[in-house]
Design an enzyme around this catalytic site. Sequence first.
Site, PDB file in Angstrom:
ATOM      1  CG  ASP A  52       2.140  -1.804   3.590  1.00  0.00           C
ATOM      2  OD1 ASP A  52       2.909  -1.363   2.730  1.00  0.00           O
ATOM      3  OD2 ASP A  52       1.034  -2.326   3.305  1.00  0.00           O
ATOM      4  CD  GLU A  77      -3.084  -3.769   2.675  1.00  0.00           C
ATOM      5  OE1 GLU A  77      -3.748  -3.477   1.664  1.00  0.00           O
ATOM      6  OE2 GLU A  77      -1.840  -3.867   2.656  1.00  0.00           O
ATOM      7  CB  ALA A  78      -7.360   1.846   2.951  1.00  0.00           C
ATOM      8  CG  ASP A 123       1.278   2.836   3.738  1.00  0.00           C
ATOM      9  OD1 ASP A 123       0.479   1.917   3.958  1.00  0.00           O
ATOM     10  OD2 ASP A 123       2.109   2.798   2.820  1.00  0.00           O
ATOM     11  CG  HIS A 148      -1.962  -6.149  -2.115  1.00  0.00           C
ATOM     12  ND1 HIS A 148      -1.487  -4.867  -2.221  1.00  0.00           N
ATOM     13  CD2 HIS A 148      -1.787  -6.725  -3.332  1.00  0.00           C
ATOM     14  CE1 HIS A 148      -1.053  -4.663  -3.456  1.00  0.00           C
ATOM     15  NE2 HIS A 148      -1.207  -5.783  -4.146  1.00  0.00           N
ATOM     16  CG  ASP A 193       2.170  -5.736   1.852  1.00  0.00           C
ATOM     17  OD1 ASP A 193       2.561  -6.782   1.299  1.00  0.00           O
ATOM     18  OD2 ASP A 193       1.216  -5.067   1.447  1.00  0.00           O
TER      19      ASP A 193
END
Length: 279
Positions: A37, A39-40, A152, A229, A234
Amino acid sequence: MRYPRHVRIAKKKKALTTTDPAVPNTRQPYDMFLVLDVEATCHLGTDFNYANEIIEFPVCLMQWMDKAEDGTAATLKVIDEFRTFVRPTWRPTLSSFCTELTGITQEQVDEAPPFADVLDDMRNFMVKHGLIDPITGQRVKRFCWCSDGPFDIRDFVVKQCFISRVPMPDWIQGDVLDVRMSVMHWLSLQTTQFTIPANRTMNGAMRRSLNIPAQLKALGLPSFEGRQHSGIDDTRNIAKIITELARRGLCLQPNTAIYPGRRWQWMGKRGQILEEHLV
C-alpha cells in the site's frame, strides 16, 4: 462405530451449520503474499490521472502456517516487513495537503533513496525470503501481490517506473489480488444482507466499494490500528483482512489485471512529463 439414527441426523446437521476455522478446507494456489500500500505525492483536487510519485513503499510478507500436502490452508501470518520512504525527483517538494494526508514530512523524503534504489532493496528482500532467484530474478515460489483496490500497482508503480526511467521488474508484474474486491465477493456470498456503500466514479457512474476501516468492520475485526493513509499502517490492516478471509475459507488468488505498458496523456518520451496534459 455407527451411531443411532437420531444421533447421526444431529451430527449431520451440525456439520452443515458449523465450521472449525482452525481446520483448513480450501486449496490455496499461492504460497506467499506481498501486501503493498504505497503513498504518493498529491495535491488538493488531483486524481489518479496525475503524475504521482511514490513517497512510501511498505510491504507485509505473509506465509501460510498450516499448508498441507494437498494445498489446503487456513492460517496466514506476517513473517516480515519491508518499508522505506522514497525521494521524489520530478516534483521533490511535498504539498502541505500531501503531508497532512499521509503524515510524511519533507525531511523524510529528502533523506530517502530514489525509486530505482528502492526496487533494488525490495529485490534483495525477496531474494532473502526465497521468492525469486538471486541471479535471474525469476520467481522461485508461487507468490501474489495484494493491495486495497488496483491502484497501487496498476497506477502508482507503473507511473513511477516511467518517471524513474526503469523497467517494471518481472517480479512485480502479473495480476494482483484486489483485497477490496475479495471482501465484497465474500459479503455477496453471505445469506445475511449487507449493504455496500456506493462511491461515484470520475464518469459519474456508481461503484460499490468499502475502504479499509469499513472492510474491517464488515468482517467483525477490531477497528483500524494506526494512522489511515500511512502506508505501513494501511498495509498492516490489509494483512489482517487477508488473514481473516483465509480463515473463512476464501480462495486467495489474483482477481485484477495489471498492464505494465499502460500510458497516460502526460507521458512523453523516455520519462518526460508533458505538463500541459496534466489534469
